[in-house]
Design a protein around this motif. Structure first.
Motif, PDB file in Angstrom:
ATOM      1  N   LYS A  33       0.834  -1.205   0.000  1.00 61.23           N
ATOM      2  CA  LYS A  33       0.000   0.000   0.000  1.00 61.23           C
ATOM      3  C   LYS A  33       0.867   1.253   0.000  1.00 61.23           C
ATOM      4  N   PRO A  34       0.394   2.322  -0.651  1.00 61.35           N
ATOM      5  CA  PRO A  34       1.112   3.594  -0.544  1.00 61.35           C
ATOM      6  C   PRO A  34       1.119   4.049   0.913  1.00 61.35           C
ATOM      7  N   LYS A  35       2.270   4.573   1.371  1.00 60.42           N
ATOM      8  CA  LYS A  35       2.361   4.961   2.775  1.00 60.42           C
ATOM      9  C   LYS A  35       3.426   6.016   2.996  1.00 60.42           C
ATOM     10  N   ARG A  47       4.945   5.410  -3.005  1.00 59.34           N
ATOM     11  CA  ARG A  47       3.765   5.060  -3.795  1.00 59.34           C
ATOM     12  C   ARG A  47       4.241   4.537  -5.146  1.00 59.34           C
ATOM     13  N   TYR A 132       0.732  11.853  -4.558  1.00 56.00           N
ATOM     14  CA  TYR A 132       0.997  11.133  -3.325  1.00 56.00           C
ATOM     15  C   TYR A 132      -0.082  11.305  -2.260  1.00 56.00           C
ATOM     16  N   GLU A 134      -2.776   9.550  -1.498  1.00 57.44           N
ATOM     17  CA  GLU A 134      -3.108   8.304  -0.806  1.00 57.44           C
ATOM     18  C   GLU A 134      -1.995   7.912   0.176  1.00 57.44           C
ATOM     19  N   ALA A 135      -0.754   8.135  -0.223  1.00 57.78           N
ATOM     20  CA  ALA A 135       0.369   7.802   0.653  1.00 57.78           C
ATOM     21  C   ALA A 135       0.405   8.729   1.867  1.00 57.78           C
TER      22      ALA A 135
END
Length: 143
Positions: A33-35, A47, A132, A134-135
């Motif tokens: 997962k994006p983080k 991401r 970015y 979502e991250a």
């Protein structure tokens, strides 16, 4: 006999690895997962397939280890975000140490409602953050 031993070894290996398949699949899904990972000396934003972003303590921004020149106002925004994330990281790790010792590499960070560590218009002010979102919403404190 020489052919039987490798076949038995292969069967034992297959049977031994089948038990945790669901656990491993969940681990891989979470890991991909994006983080945004907050460690003691930097903030890493990941991401795929985009390059990794790194924010350093002084508000410096690196894209795949290449430093991006920023205006002083942009650098100040990143420095403020870095400080906020360090405070959230320390509070999160302190709380996690008292509640459970699961041994995870990172722990989710939950910022206070209405107090996000990054400004809402970050991508507008610093275009490198455009993809970015979502991250930036998935904050993790690295132990």
């Amino acid at each position: 006999m020489k052919k039987l031993l490798p076949v038995l070894f292969a069967c034992a290996t297959l049977l031994g690895g089948c038990g945790d398949r669901e656990k491993y699949a969940a681990h891989r899904a979470e890991r991909s997962k994006p983080k945004t990972e907050v460690s003691a000396d930097m903030v890493a934003i990941r991401r795929a397939p985009y390059p990794n972003l790194t924010i350093l303590p002084g508000g410096h921004l690196r894209v795949d280890d290449i430093e991006i020149p920023l205006k002083p106002a942009q650098q100040e925004v990143l420095q403020d975000s870095f400080v906020k994330l360090q405070i959230l990281r320390q509070n999160t790790l302190t709380d996690a140490a008292t509640t459970d010792g699961t041994g995870e590499r990172s722990v989710p960070i939950q910022p206070a409602p209405g107090q996000p560590p990054f400004p809402a218009d970050l991508a507008t002010g610093i275009p490198e953050f455009k993809e970015y979102g979502e991250a930036l919403a998935n904050l993790r404190a690295v132990r």
